[in-house]
Design a protein around this motif. Structure first.
Motif, PDB file in Angstrom:
ATOM      1  N   ILE A 127       0.808  -1.144   0.029  1.00  0.00           N
ATOM      2  CA  ILE A 127       0.133   0.032  -0.007  1.00  0.00           C
ATOM      3  C   ILE A 127       0.990   1.328   0.004  1.00  0.00           C
ATOM      4  N   ASP A 128       0.383   2.354  -0.450  1.00  0.00           N
ATOM      5  CA  ASP A 128       1.038   3.614  -0.480  1.00  0.00           C
ATOM      6  C   ASP A 128       1.691   4.063   0.795  1.00  0.00           C
ATOM      7  N   ASP A 129       2.939   4.629   0.970  1.00  0.00           N
ATOM      8  CA  ASP A 129       3.424   5.090   2.252  1.00  0.00           C
ATOM      9  C   ASP A 129       2.993   6.538   2.220  1.00  0.00           C
ATOM     10  N   ASN A 130       1.788   6.918   2.192  1.00  0.00           N
ATOM     11  CA  ASN A 130       1.369   8.327   1.894  1.00  0.00           C
ATOM     12  C   ASN A 130       2.109   9.294   3.189  1.00  0.00           C
ATOM     13  N   ASP A 131       2.301   8.717   4.113  1.00  0.00           N
ATOM     14  CA  ASP A 131       2.753   9.657   5.298  1.00  0.00           C
ATOM     15  C   ASP A 131       4.324   9.813   5.330  1.00  0.00           C
ATOM     16  N   ASN A 132       4.951   8.904   4.348  1.00  0.00           N
ATOM     17  CA  ASN A 132       6.482   8.846   4.440  1.00  0.00           C
ATOM     18  C   ASN A 132       6.823   8.416   5.766  1.00  0.00           C
ATOM     19  N   LEU A 141       8.348   5.318   6.378  1.00  0.00           N
ATOM     20  CA  LEU A 141       9.504   4.602   6.345  1.00  0.00           C
ATOM     21  C   LEU A 141      10.300   5.050   5.169  1.00  0.00           C
ATOM     22  N   ILE A 142      11.371   5.978   5.172  1.00  0.00           N
ATOM     23  CA  ILE A 142      12.117   6.361   4.070  1.00  0.00           C
ATOM     24  C   ILE A 142      13.478   6.145   4.262  1.00  0.00           C
ATOM     25  N   LEU A 143      14.161   5.827   3.094  1.00  0.00           N
ATOM     26  CA  LEU A 143      15.712   5.742   2.984  1.00  0.00           C
ATOM     27  C   LEU A 143      16.304   6.232   1.576  1.00  0.00           C
ATOM     28  N   LYS A 144      16.526   7.367   1.629  1.00  0.00           N
ATOM     29  CA  LYS A 144      16.816   7.885   0.196  1.00  0.00           C
ATOM     30  C   LYS A 144      18.293   7.437  -0.110  1.00  0.00           C
ATOM     31  N   ASN A 145      18.493   7.148  -1.408  1.00  0.00           N
ATOM     32  CA  ASN A 145      19.580   6.771  -1.904  1.00  0.00           C
ATOM     33  C   ASN A 145      20.821   7.726  -1.982  1.00  0.00           C
ATOM     34  N   ILE A 146      22.122   7.421  -1.791  1.00  0.00           N
ATOM     35  CA  ILE A 146      23.080   8.390  -1.994  1.00  0.00           C
ATOM     36  C   ILE A 146      23.137   8.928  -3.445  1.00  0.00           C
ATOM     37  N   SER A 147      23.287  10.299  -3.425  1.00  0.00           N
ATOM     38  CA  SER A 147      23.595  11.075  -4.882  1.00  0.00           C
ATOM     39  C   SER A 147      24.996  11.574  -4.900  1.00  0.00           C
ATOM     40  N   LEU A 163      18.071   6.197   7.500  1.00  0.00           N
ATOM     41  CA  LEU A 163      16.725   5.927   7.604  1.00  0.00           C
ATOM     42  C   LEU A 163      15.799   6.770   8.752  1.00  0.00           C
ATOM     43  N   GLU A 164      14.639   7.315   7.909  1.00  0.00           N
ATOM     44  CA  GLU A 164      13.600   8.124   8.629  1.00  0.00           C
ATOM     45  C   GLU A 164      12.494   7.256   8.922  1.00  0.00           C
ATOM     46  N   PHE A 168       6.117  -7.403   6.984  1.00  0.00           N
ATOM     47  CA  PHE A 168       6.042  -6.175   6.612  1.00  0.00           C
ATOM     48  C   PHE A 168       7.198  -5.392   6.557  1.00  0.00           C
ATOM     49  N   GLY A 169       6.905  -4.183   5.819  1.00  0.00           N
ATOM     50  CA  GLY A 169       8.083  -3.352   5.887  1.00  0.00           C
ATOM     51  C   GLY A 169       7.990  -2.042   5.063  1.00  0.00           C
ATOM     52  N   GLY A 170       8.950  -1.331   4.735  1.00  0.00           N
ATOM     53  CA  GLY A 170       8.893  -0.264   3.745  1.00  0.00           C
ATOM     54  C   GLY A 170       8.434  -0.537   2.488  1.00  0.00           C
ATOM     55  N   GLY A 171       7.867   0.382   2.028  1.00  0.00           N
ATOM     56  CA  GLY A 171       7.165   0.319   0.554  1.00  0.00           C
ATOM     57  C   GLY A 171       5.901   1.023   0.560  1.00  0.00           C
ATOM     58  N   LEU A 172       4.978   0.800   1.180  1.00  0.00           N
ATOM     59  CA  LEU A 172       4.685  -0.187   2.385  1.00  0.00           C
ATOM     60  C   LEU A 172       4.504  -1.837   2.006  1.00  0.00           C
TER      61      LEU A 172
END
Ligand code: UT7
Length: 325
Positions: A183-188, A190-196, A213-214, A312-316
């Motif tokens: 399901i969509d993680d509309n509340d953000n 679980l987020i881990l942005k990738n290195i840029s 990780l946030e 269960f986990g990030g994604g969500l």
């Protein structure tokens, strides 16, 4: 033809970090962590990598003389912390195990990764006529968390768990039913942005930007409780095996309170849930196979037992697998 788990393995870093150790580096207490999560210890890497843990967990699977390495045609590693992106962790495992020919790849579905990887392996083994396959879930969460954030650092640990899958022609045991969803993680939550990295063509000021990780813990917890209920009920419904016939439920080990809520909501006796969060904390893709290996090595699984793996986990992302041992 069915696909069955025939061996299990695990490997965690040698260093144990207790809640008391965390009291020294974070504004937290042993009591708070124990009461709010059920966690007492976690294993944290000092020199281990995702590949080294995955390799040792998989070496467990092939140590018996009855395993013919040439039959292992598939190795999937579920991880969000590959120590080398190329080659994949699965390819590092293949090389270390001296398996000559095999399909190898990594997948990332955060903490649900192991369930997704087993499901992909099952389909590929059936479609491509592969006799044996390895699935390993590994995460080095100590690399992802912000060690200054008491809301995330205390809940995670490092570790790997593995299974050897076998295609069985005339067996009524193995994987009976699978449910996977997102399901969509509309509340953000679980987020881990990738290195840029800075390139001649983007506007990045620094050479690179990296992130930790946030997590919005209470939001994830609410999602997790629903995800566990939905997933367990889905595999029960599609398999026509009643809940009271299930011997063990092996949940993703994220928080004791998430499991307590599932016990209450589904009216499942507490003792059916296998819990080892006290000793490992949340090892993401490693958590379900580590728990499965503990159950197996402690001789708690008997032929014919019905077991549900649920996570269960990030994604969500979320899902469950019902199998007959
Ligand atoms: O694999 C999937 C990934 N993640 C999860 O499954 C995580 C699911 N969520 C959780 O496990 C829980 O939400 C946590 C363990 C992360 C947090 O527990 P909580 O009961 O949801 O606490 P909270 O975030 O609502 O915070 C309650 C209080 C706050 O203080 P105030 O505002 O009430 O004064 C926090 O600042 O507890 C405080 N707090 C802490 N206190 C001591 C948060 N973390 C800590 C800490 N030690 N480590």
């Amino acid at each position: 033809m069915g696909v069955k788990i025939i061996k299990t393995g695990r490997k965690v870093p040698h260093k144990k970090v207790t809640n008391f150790d965390l009291e020294k580096i974070l504004d937290t207490t042993n009591e708070w962590i124990k009461d709010r999560t059920g966690i007492i210890n976690r294993h944290i890497s000092t020199n281990e990598t995702s590949s080294s843990l995955a390799i040792e967990a998989c070496q467990e699977l092939i140590k018996d003389k009855d395993i013919n390495l040439s039959e292992i045609g598939l190795i999937i590693c579920a991880t969000m912390t590959p120590d080398t992106l190329i080659p994949t962790v699965a390819a590092n495992v293949k090389k270390a195990l001296k398996i000559e020919h095999s399909i190898t790849f990594d997948i990332n579905v955060a903490c649900s990764g192991f369930l997704y990887a087993v499901s992909v392996a099952e389909s590929m083994m059936k479609n491509l006529n592969i006799k044996k396959g390895i699935v390993v879930g590994v995460d080095l969460n100590s690399q992802l968390v912000d060690w200054k954030d008491r809301g995330t650092a205390i809940v995670f640990g490092d570790g790997a768990g593995s299974v050897l899958l076998s295609s069985e022609k005339n067996s009524d045991s193995g994987i009976l039913s699978t449910f996977l969803d997102n399901i969509d993680d509309n509340d953000n939550s679980l987020i881990l942005k990738n290195i840029s990295y800075k390139t001649p063509f983007n506007n990045l000021e620094n050479e690179y930007e990296f992130f930790k990780l946030e997590m919005l813990g209470p939001k994830v917890m609410k999602f997790a409780i629903n995800a566990i209920n939905t997933s367990i009920l889905s595999v029960i419904k599609s398999s026509n095996i009643s809940l009271d016939k299930i011997k063990y439920i092996i949940p993703h080990q994220a928080n004791q309170r998430i499991i307590d809520a599932a016990v209450k909501n589904l009216k499942i006796p507490n003792e059916k849930f296998y819990i080892n969060i006290d000793n490992y904390a949340n090892t993401s893709a490693g958590s379900i196979p580590i728990a499965l290996d503990e159950l197996n090595k402690n001789n708690l699984l008997k032929k014919g037992d019905y077991i549900i793996l649920v996570g269960f986990g990030g994604g969500l992302s979320f899902g469950a697998i019902l199998l007959k041992w």
